[in-house]
Motif scaffolding. Sequence first.
Motif, PDB file in Angstrom:
ATOM      1  N   ASN A  37       0.727  -1.237   0.126  1.00 13.37           N
ATOM      2  CA  ASN A  37      -0.100  -0.189   0.057  1.00 13.37           C
ATOM      3  C   ASN A  37       0.759   1.114   0.044  1.00 13.37           C
ATOM      4  O   ASN A  37       0.521   2.146  -0.651  1.00 13.37           O
ATOM      5  CB  ASN A  37      -0.879   0.042   1.239  1.00 13.37           C
ATOM      6  CG  ASN A  37      -2.045  -0.838   1.046  1.00 13.37           C
ATOM      7  OD1 ASN A  37      -2.557  -1.332  -0.075  1.00 13.37           O
ATOM      8  ND2 ASN A  37      -2.731  -1.356   2.214  1.00 13.37           N
ATOM      9  N   ILE A  38       1.808   1.142   0.729  1.00 12.49           N
ATOM     10  CA  ILE A  38       2.902   2.446   0.661  1.00 12.49           C
ATOM     11  C   ILE A  38       3.425   2.791  -0.685  1.00 12.49           C
ATOM     12  O   ILE A  38       3.537   3.741  -1.212  1.00 12.49           O
ATOM     13  CB  ILE A  38       4.178   2.328   1.690  1.00 12.49           C
ATOM     14  CG1 ILE A  38       3.595   2.054   3.005  1.00 12.49           C
ATOM     15  CG2 ILE A  38       5.015   3.163   1.519  1.00 12.49           C
ATOM     16  CD1 ILE A  38       4.467   1.759   4.185  1.00 12.49           C
ATOM     17  N   SER A 206       0.038  20.463   9.959  1.00 10.69           N
ATOM     18  CA  SER A 206       0.615  21.769  10.245  1.00 10.69           C
ATOM     19  C   SER A 206       2.041  21.620   9.760  1.00 10.69           C
ATOM     20  O   SER A 206       2.693  22.842   9.370  1.00 10.69           O
ATOM     21  CB  SER A 206       0.654  22.181  11.746  1.00 10.69           C
ATOM     22  OG  SER A 206       1.218  21.219  12.520  1.00 10.69           O
ATOM     23  N   ALA A 207       2.747  20.236   9.826  1.00  5.05           N
ATOM     24  CA  ALA A 207       4.085  20.198   9.262  1.00  5.05           C
ATOM     25  C   ALA A 207       3.994  19.765   7.856  1.00  5.05           C
ATOM     26  O   ALA A 207       5.067  19.751   7.360  1.00  5.05           O
ATOM     27  CB  ALA A 207       4.491  19.049  10.034  1.00  5.05           C
ATOM     28  N   GLN A 208       2.873  19.995   7.150  1.00  7.46           N
ATOM     29  CA  GLN A 208       2.742  19.896   5.859  1.00  7.46           C
ATOM     30  C   GLN A 208       3.316  18.354   5.317  1.00  7.46           C
ATOM     31  O   GLN A 208       3.805  18.396   4.466  1.00  7.46           O
ATOM     32  CB  GLN A 208       3.425  20.835   4.865  1.00  7.46           C
ATOM     33  CG  GLN A 208       2.869  22.364   5.005  1.00  7.46           C
ATOM     34  CD  GLN A 208       3.475  23.286   4.329  1.00  7.46           C
ATOM     35  OE1 GLN A 208       4.828  23.267   3.948  1.00  7.46           O
ATOM     36  NE2 GLN A 208       2.727  24.318   3.815  1.00  7.46           N
ATOM     37  N   SER A 209       2.861  17.541   6.366  1.00  9.53           N
ATOM     38  CA  SER A 209       3.186  16.091   6.161  1.00  9.53           C
ATOM     39  C   SER A 209       2.267  15.070   5.026  1.00  9.53           C
ATOM     40  O   SER A 209       0.982  15.526   5.223  1.00  9.53           O
ATOM     41  CB  SER A 209       3.553  15.309   7.291  1.00  9.53           C
ATOM     42  OG  SER A 209       3.652  13.951   7.076  1.00  9.53           O
ATOM     43  N   LYS A 210       2.793  14.459   4.426  1.00 12.54           N
ATOM     44  CA  LYS A 210       1.782  13.610   3.558  1.00 12.54           C
ATOM     45  C   LYS A 210       1.347  12.219   4.379  1.00 12.54           C
ATOM     46  O   LYS A 210       2.191  11.370   4.421  1.00 12.54           O
ATOM     47  CB  LYS A 210       2.426  13.240   2.167  1.00 12.54           C
ATOM     48  CG  LYS A 210       1.548  12.244   1.203  1.00 12.54           C
ATOM     49  CD  LYS A 210       2.204  12.222  -0.106  1.00 12.54           C
ATOM     50  CE  LYS A 210       1.164  11.193  -0.877  1.00 12.54           C
ATOM     51  NZ  LYS A 210      -0.449  11.967  -1.112  1.00 12.54           N
ATOM     52  N   LEU A 211       0.245  12.034   5.016  1.00 16.49           N
ATOM     53  CA  LEU A 211      -0.117  11.164   5.760  1.00 16.49           C
ATOM     54  C   LEU A 211      -0.454  10.049   4.699  1.00 16.49           C
ATOM     55  O   LEU A 211      -1.612  10.129   4.081  1.00 16.49           O
ATOM     56  CB  LEU A 211      -1.093  11.570   6.443  1.00 16.49           C
ATOM     57  CG  LEU A 211      -1.762  10.155   7.676  1.00 16.49           C
ATOM     58  CD1 LEU A 211      -0.832   9.633   8.303  1.00 16.49           C
ATOM     59  CD2 LEU A 211      -2.969  10.894   8.291  1.00 16.49           C
ATOM     60  N   LEU A 212      -0.011   8.773   4.669  1.00 18.66           N
ATOM     61  CA  LEU A 212      -0.166   7.731   3.852  1.00 18.66           C
ATOM     62  C   LEU A 212      -1.005   6.971   4.143  1.00 18.66           C
ATOM     63  O   LEU A 212      -1.828   6.587   3.389  1.00 18.66           O
ATOM     64  CB  LEU A 212       1.257   7.125   3.362  1.00 18.66           C
ATOM     65  CG  LEU A 212       2.400   7.625   2.830  1.00 18.66           C
ATOM     66  CD1 LEU A 212       3.511   6.821   2.734  1.00 18.66           C
ATOM     67  CD2 LEU A 212       1.946   8.752   1.379  1.00 18.66           C
ATOM     68  N   GLY A 213      -1.257   6.771   5.641  1.00 22.56           N
ATOM     69  CA  GLY A 213      -2.352   5.884   6.048  1.00 22.56           C
ATOM     70  C   GLY A 213      -2.011   5.661   7.689  1.00 22.56           C
ATOM     71  O   GLY A 213      -1.139   6.271   8.180  1.00 22.56           O
ATOM     72  N   VAL A 214      -3.020   4.817   7.970  1.00 19.33           N
ATOM     73  CA  VAL A 214      -2.982   4.506   9.619  1.00 19.33           C
ATOM     74  C   VAL A 214      -2.823   2.982   9.919  1.00 19.33           C
ATOM     75  O   VAL A 214      -3.453   2.276   9.065  1.00 19.33           O
ATOM     76  CB  VAL A 214      -4.224   5.101  10.389  1.00 19.33           C
ATOM     77  CG1 VAL A 214      -4.372   4.473  11.651  1.00 19.33           C
ATOM     78  CG2 VAL A 214      -4.139   6.703  10.057  1.00 19.33           C
ATOM     79  N   VAL A 215      -2.122   2.516  10.733  1.00 23.27           N
ATOM     80  CA  VAL A 215      -1.871   1.201  10.976  1.00 23.27           C
ATOM     81  C   VAL A 215      -2.767   0.980  12.244  1.00 23.27           C
ATOM     82  O   VAL A 215      -2.401   1.788  13.239  1.00 23.27           O
ATOM     83  CB  VAL A 215      -0.721   0.950  11.375  1.00 23.27           C
ATOM     84  CG1 VAL A 215      -0.572  -0.484  11.784  1.00 23.27           C
ATOM     85  CG2 VAL A 215       0.284   0.863   9.966  1.00 23.27           C
ATOM     86  N   LEU A 216      -3.884   0.356  12.243  1.00 23.66           N
ATOM     87  CA  LEU A 216      -4.631  -0.066  13.417  1.00 23.66           C
ATOM     88  C   LEU A 216      -3.738  -1.310  14.062  1.00 23.66           C
ATOM     89  O   LEU A 216      -4.208  -2.393  13.611  1.00 23.66           O
ATOM     90  CB  LEU A 216      -6.058  -0.264  13.232  1.00 23.66           C
ATOM     91  CG  LEU A 216      -7.044  -0.690  14.484  1.00 23.66           C
ATOM     92  CD1 LEU A 216      -6.794   0.757  15.463  1.00 23.66           C
ATOM     93  CD2 LEU A 216      -8.415  -0.638  13.725  1.00 23.66           C
TER      94      LEU A 216
END
Length: 233
Positions: A37-38, A206-216
């Motif tokens: 996915n990454i 706010s850091a202008q980061s690209k959040l690719l996803g969340v690991v639950l």
Amino acid sequence: MALKKRNNKPVNNKRTLITMMDSKSPISEQYRTIRTNIQYSTVDKNVRTLMVTSSGPGEGKSTTVANLAVTFAQQGKKVLLVDADMRKPTVHYTFNQTNTFGLTSVLTKQIPLEEAIDETSVENLFVLTSGPIPPNPAELLSSKAMEQIFQKAEELYDIILFDTPPLLAVTDAQILASRCEGTILVVYSGRTEKDQMLKAKELLDSAQSKLLGVVLNHKNIKDTNYYYYYGTK
């Protein structure tokens, strides 16, 4: 450029990683799914600098990033795992390395990057431990020297993964988020509060980061052996 191996005696408290111990297990397969996915998260180019963090402590970010590093290396990529959690480092324990020299040593010009990096027992996987805990981690991570580490590491490795402190604890992760091409947020099922997750996302935004996803993490899905879930934002 050839990497130099430091002749240090390793510690004897190596942690067990599922992707190393049992690569055919359902959980190992979930880590490979996260890896895939990454890799498909961006159309234009591959993500080469990736940060893994969490909102608070004890949510499994260090275990997640270490297992991801193994799966990328198993794919044949040359991988560098950097312990950028200079407040509570764990990478040297996980891969049975000493921590006499590391990231802080490079940032303070005590040792070249190539000499601070160590091989691991996993082919293609190298680690840069945190080094001695400094009094000013945030200042070091925002320094020109850190920018130079990024540039040099990208010349030597296919992908660089960073383990960072939790977002809500200190500013370190935000600083690195602004430099990395992507971020993975790890949350602990049933423990991480919704408000904490939302605040963590705000800090990344706010850091202008690209959040690719969340690991639950630690989600027990009935009738299966899968305990990890990956979802995009």
